[in-house]
Scaffold this active site. Structure first.
Site, PDB file in Angstrom:
ATOM      1  N   ARG A  44      -8.326  -0.317   4.060  1.00 28.40           N
ATOM      2  CA  ARG A  44      -7.377   0.640   3.509  1.00 28.40           C
ATOM      3  C   ARG A  44      -6.017  -0.008   3.246  1.00 28.40           C
ATOM      4  O   ARG A  44      -5.264   0.471   2.391  1.00 28.40           O
ATOM      5  CB  ARG A  44      -7.191   1.834   4.465  1.00 28.40           C
ATOM      6  CG  ARG A  44      -8.386   2.764   4.571  1.00 28.40           C
ATOM      7  CD  ARG A  44      -8.068   3.985   5.420  1.00 28.40           C
ATOM      8  NE  ARG A  44      -6.871   4.609   4.920  1.00 28.40           N
ATOM      9  CZ  ARG A  44      -5.803   4.905   5.662  1.00 28.40           C
ATOM     10  NH1 ARG A  44      -5.795   4.635   6.948  1.00 28.40           N
ATOM     11  NH2 ARG A  44      -4.745   5.479   5.119  1.00 28.40           N
TER      12      ARG A  44
ATOM     13  N   ARG B  93       0.182  14.889  11.974  1.00 26.71           N
ATOM     14  CA  ARG B  93       1.147  14.519  10.945  1.00 26.71           C
ATOM     15  C   ARG B  93       1.342  15.770  10.095  1.00 26.71           C
ATOM     16  O   ARG B  93       0.831  15.897   8.989  1.00 26.71           O
ATOM     17  CB  ARG B  93       0.629  13.362  10.090  1.00 26.71           C
ATOM     18  CG  ARG B  93       1.670  12.862   9.068  1.00 26.71           C
ATOM     19  CD  ARG B  93       1.068  11.871   8.108  1.00 26.71           C
ATOM     20  NE  ARG B  93       1.042  10.520   8.641  1.00 26.71           N
ATOM     21  CZ  ARG B  93       0.633   9.458   7.951  1.00 26.71           C
ATOM     22  NH1 ARG B  93       0.182   9.603   6.733  1.00 26.71           N
ATOM     23  NH2 ARG B  93       0.630   8.263   8.490  1.00 26.71           N
TER      24      ARG B  93
ATOM     25  N   ASP C 138       4.172   0.789  11.727  1.00 30.34           N
ATOM     26  CA  ASP C 138       2.970   0.120  11.230  1.00 30.34           C
ATOM     27  C   ASP C 138       2.850  -1.328  11.713  1.00 30.34           C
ATOM     28  O   ASP C 138       1.763  -1.912  11.661  1.00 30.34           O
ATOM     29  CB  ASP C 138       2.948   0.147   9.697  1.00 30.34           C
ATOM     30  CG  ASP C 138       2.525   1.495   9.150  1.00 30.34           C
ATOM     31  OD1 ASP C 138       2.110   2.367   9.939  1.00 30.34           O
ATOM     32  OD2 ASP C 138       2.602   1.693   7.926  1.00 30.34           O
TER      33      ASP C 138
ATOM     34  N   LYS D  15       0.829  -1.198   0.000  1.00 24.61           N
ATOM     35  CA  LYS D  15       0.000   0.000   0.000  1.00 24.61           C
ATOM     36  C   LYS D  15       0.867   1.251   0.000  1.00 24.61           C
ATOM     37  O   LYS D  15       0.624   2.194  -0.775  1.00 24.61           O
ATOM     38  CB  LYS D  15      -0.906   0.002   1.235  1.00 24.61           C
ATOM     39  CG  LYS D  15      -1.445   1.361   1.665  1.00 24.61           C
ATOM     40  CD  LYS D  15      -2.189   1.264   2.990  1.00 24.61           C
ATOM     41  CE  LYS D  15      -1.932   2.416   3.912  1.00 24.61           C
ATOM     42  NZ  LYS D  15      -2.301   3.722   3.413  1.00 24.61           N
ATOM     43  N   ASN D  16       1.872   1.291   0.857  1.00 25.80           N
ATOM     44  CA  ASN D  16       2.677   2.499   1.017  1.00 25.80           C
ATOM     45  C   ASN D  16       3.605   2.752  -0.163  1.00 25.80           C
ATOM     46  O   ASN D  16       4.253   3.798  -0.233  1.00 25.80           O
ATOM     47  CB  ASN D  16       3.487   2.435   2.315  1.00 25.80           C
ATOM     48  CG  ASN D  16       2.599   2.542   3.541  1.00 25.80           C
ATOM     49  OD1 ASN D  16       1.514   3.110   3.474  1.00 25.80           O
ATOM     50  ND2 ASN D  16       3.051   1.985   4.651  1.00 25.80           N
TER      51      ASN D  16
ATOM     52  N   CYS E 177      -6.587   8.067   8.681  1.00 25.00           N
ATOM     53  CA  CYS E 177      -6.542   7.618  10.068  1.00 25.00           C
ATOM     54  C   CYS E 177      -6.077   8.746  10.984  1.00 25.00           C
ATOM     55  O   CYS E 177      -5.163   9.499  10.651  1.00 25.00           O
ATOM     56  CB  CYS E 177      -5.593   6.419  10.217  1.00 25.00           C
ATOM     57  SG  CYS E 177      -6.197   4.912   9.452  1.00 25.00           S
TER      58      CYS E 177
END
Length: 417
Positions: free
Chosen positions: A398, A121, A306, A22-23, A116
Site C-alpha cells: 500500500r 479514525r 508514520d 503515497k499520502n 489499515c
C-alpha cells in the site's frame, strides 16, 4: 501466502531514488475529478492504494492512462457519483473522494472507508465541516447519502484537531464553492501544500497552505494541468532506518530535506551521520546505535506517526533504553509483538512504549497487521541473524513501491515468494 524472505544481517551500499508520496498522490488523484480537461501527475508511485484510486476514478467515469510513473486523468465525462463498498473498504483514505465528488456531481453516495486498522479514525470532523459548506448528509446502515442542496457556500471552519484528511476534504469541497472558506487549525503537512499547489495550478485561489490558517476563495471551475508528486518522506525515513540498523552507508536521491527536519535529529541522536547535498542525503549508520531518549509523534512539523514503527526497530537494537509516545493513533503498536518475536525487549503502557535495546535480533516468521508496521518488520529482518519471513505484504504494498527490489539493489538478500 505471499511473503518476503530476508537473510540477515546484511550491509547495504549504493543509492536509492525515493518514489512519489503515497499520502500526496491519493488526494491529488481525487482532485483530478474537479478539472475540466486532462490532468497529468508525474512521479506517481506504483502502490496498491494508487491502483484503488485509479479503479475508483474509472468507476466514476474518468479515463485514466498510466505510463510508468505518469498517470493521466480525464474527468470530463463523469457517469457515477458513488463509490462501491468493496472499493471503499480496501483503502482507509478513500473518504478523501467525498468532497471532490460533491463538488463535481452535487451528490455522493459512499460507505464508510476501510484500510489499515489503527484504531478509530472518525470522519466526524469531515462531515461537520462539509455541513458548514452546505452539504446535507444522511447516514444509514453504514452508508452516507450526501447532496449539496442549493449549492456549496464558503464558511469559517475551525478544526478541533489538525486532521490531514479533513483539511483535504474541505479544500476539495470549498475550492469551487461560492465565496470564501477559512480553515482554522488546518493540517500543515507537506501533502497539504502539494494539494494546494496542484489546485492553484488548475485555477484555484488558495493561500496559507502549510500554515495553521488556509484561505480558499472559491472559483467557478478548474482546468487540467501537469504536476509532479512530492517525494515520499516516510519512504525516505524507512530507508534511513534500514541503513541505521545495519550500520550501512547509503545515499537517498530526490528527497525534500525540509520535510525530514523532524526526523534527522532522531537519527543523529542515535549515532547516525547524515549529510545533505541539495535533494540528496547520505546516511552512515554506527557500529551500534545509541538510544533515543524520547520520540513523541506529533502533527507536522513534529515527528510523523508514520515513521514511528521503522524508527522503533532502531531503538530495539540500541545500546540502552528508549521511550516512544504515540499521540496520533491509539492502536499504532501492532508491530511490537512481532518485533518481540524477533528478540526485541519492548514494554507497552497505553500509548507509551519502553524499548530496552538488545545486541541482536534473530530471524523468524512474522506477520504485519498494517502498513508502517510491515516496513518495521522488513527493516528488522535486514539486521536479524538468520532468515526472517515477513507476511502481510498487502499492507506493505500500500505504501512502498517494490521495496524488495530497491533493497536488493542496495545489497540485501531479500526475495518475494
Amino acid at each position: 501466502m505471499a511473503r518476503l524472505e530476508i537473510e540477515g544481517p546484511c550491509k547495504l551500499r549504493g543509492e536509492v531514488s525515493i518514489h512519489g508520496a503515497k499520502n500526496s498522490a491519493l488526494p491529488l488523484l481525487a482532485a483530478c475529478l474537479l478539472c475540466n480537461g486532462e490532468c497529468i501527475l508525474h512521479n506517481c508511485p506504483g502502490l496498491s492504494d494508487v491502483d484503488i484510486c485509479i479503479r475508483i476514478l474509472e468507476h466514476l467515469g474518468c479515463k485514466v492512462k498510466r505510463s510508468g510513473s505518469d498517470v493521466a486523468v480525464d474527468a470530463t465525462a463523469l457517469t457515477h457519483s458513488d463509490i462501491p463498498d468493496y472499493l471503499m473498504r480496501e483503502m482507509r483514505s478513500s473518504i478523501v473522494f467525498l468532497g471532490a465528488i460533491l463538488t463535481r456531481a452535487g451528490q455522493a453516495r459512499l460507505s464508510l472507508p476501510g484500510g489499515c486498522e489503527l484504531g478509530p479514525r472518525p470522519i466526524d470532523l469531515h462531515l461537520a465541516a462539509l455541513r458548514k459548506l452546505g452539504v446535507k448528509i444522511k447516514e444509514s446502515h453504514g452508508c452516507m447519502q450526501c447532496t449539496t442542496g442549493s449549492g456549496l457556500v464558503g464558511s469559517d471552519i475551525s478544526l478541533s484537531f489538525p486532521s490531514v484528511g479533513a483539511t483535504e476534504n474541505i479544500m476539495l469541497t470549498a475550492v469551487c464553492a461560492k465565496g470564501i472558506t477559512v480553515i482554522h487549525n488546518a493540517a500543515r503537512e507537506p501533502e497539504i501544500c502539494d494539494l494546494a499547489h496542484f489546485l492553484n495550478r488548475c485555477g484555484a485561489h488558495i493561500t496559507g497552505a502549510g500554515e495553521g490558517t488556509i484561505i480558499i476563495d472559491g472559483v467557478q471551475s478548474l482546468h487540467g494541468c501537469e504536476h509532479t508528486v512530492i517525494a515520499d518522506r516516510i519512504a525516505a525515513a524507512t530507508f534511513m532506518a534500514a541503513a541505521a540498523v545495519t550500520g550501512s552507508h547509503i545515499a537517498l536521491r530526490n528527497i525534500i530535506p525540509r520535510h525530514l527536519a523532524s526526523v534527522l535529529p532522531i537519527f543523529e541522536e542515535a549515532g547516525c551521520s547524515c549529510y545533505l547535498n541539495g535533494n540528496d542525503l547520505e546516511i552512515i549508520g554506527p557500529e551500534r546505535l545509541r538510544p533515543m531518549k524520547l520520540v513523541r509523534t506529533m502533527p507536522y512539523p513534529g515527528f510523523p506517526t508514520d515513521a514511528q514503527a521503522p524508527v522503533m526497530t532502531m531503538a530495539a537494537l540500541a545500546d540502552g533504553n528508549s521511550m516512544f509516545v504515540e499521540t496520533i493513533f491509539e492502536n499504532r503498536y501492532k508491530h511490537v509483538c512481532e518485533l518481540v518475536r524477533l528478540g526485541a525487549k519492548i514494554k507497552l503502557e497505553g500509548r507509551v512504549a519502553i524499548i530496552e535495546g538488545v545486541p541482536e535480533l534473530y530471524g523468524t516468521n512474522v506477520g504485519a497487521a498494517e502498513l508502517r508496521g510491515a516496513a518495521a518488520l522488513v527493516v528488522a529482518g535486514l539486521a536479524a541473524n538468520g532468515k526472517t519471513c515477513v507476511y502481510g505484504l498487502k499492507y506493505l504494498d500500500r505504501g512502498y513501491e517494490h521495496i524488495e527490489e530497491s533493497l536488493s539493489q542496495l545489497g540485501a538478500v531479500i526475495i518475494r515468494k
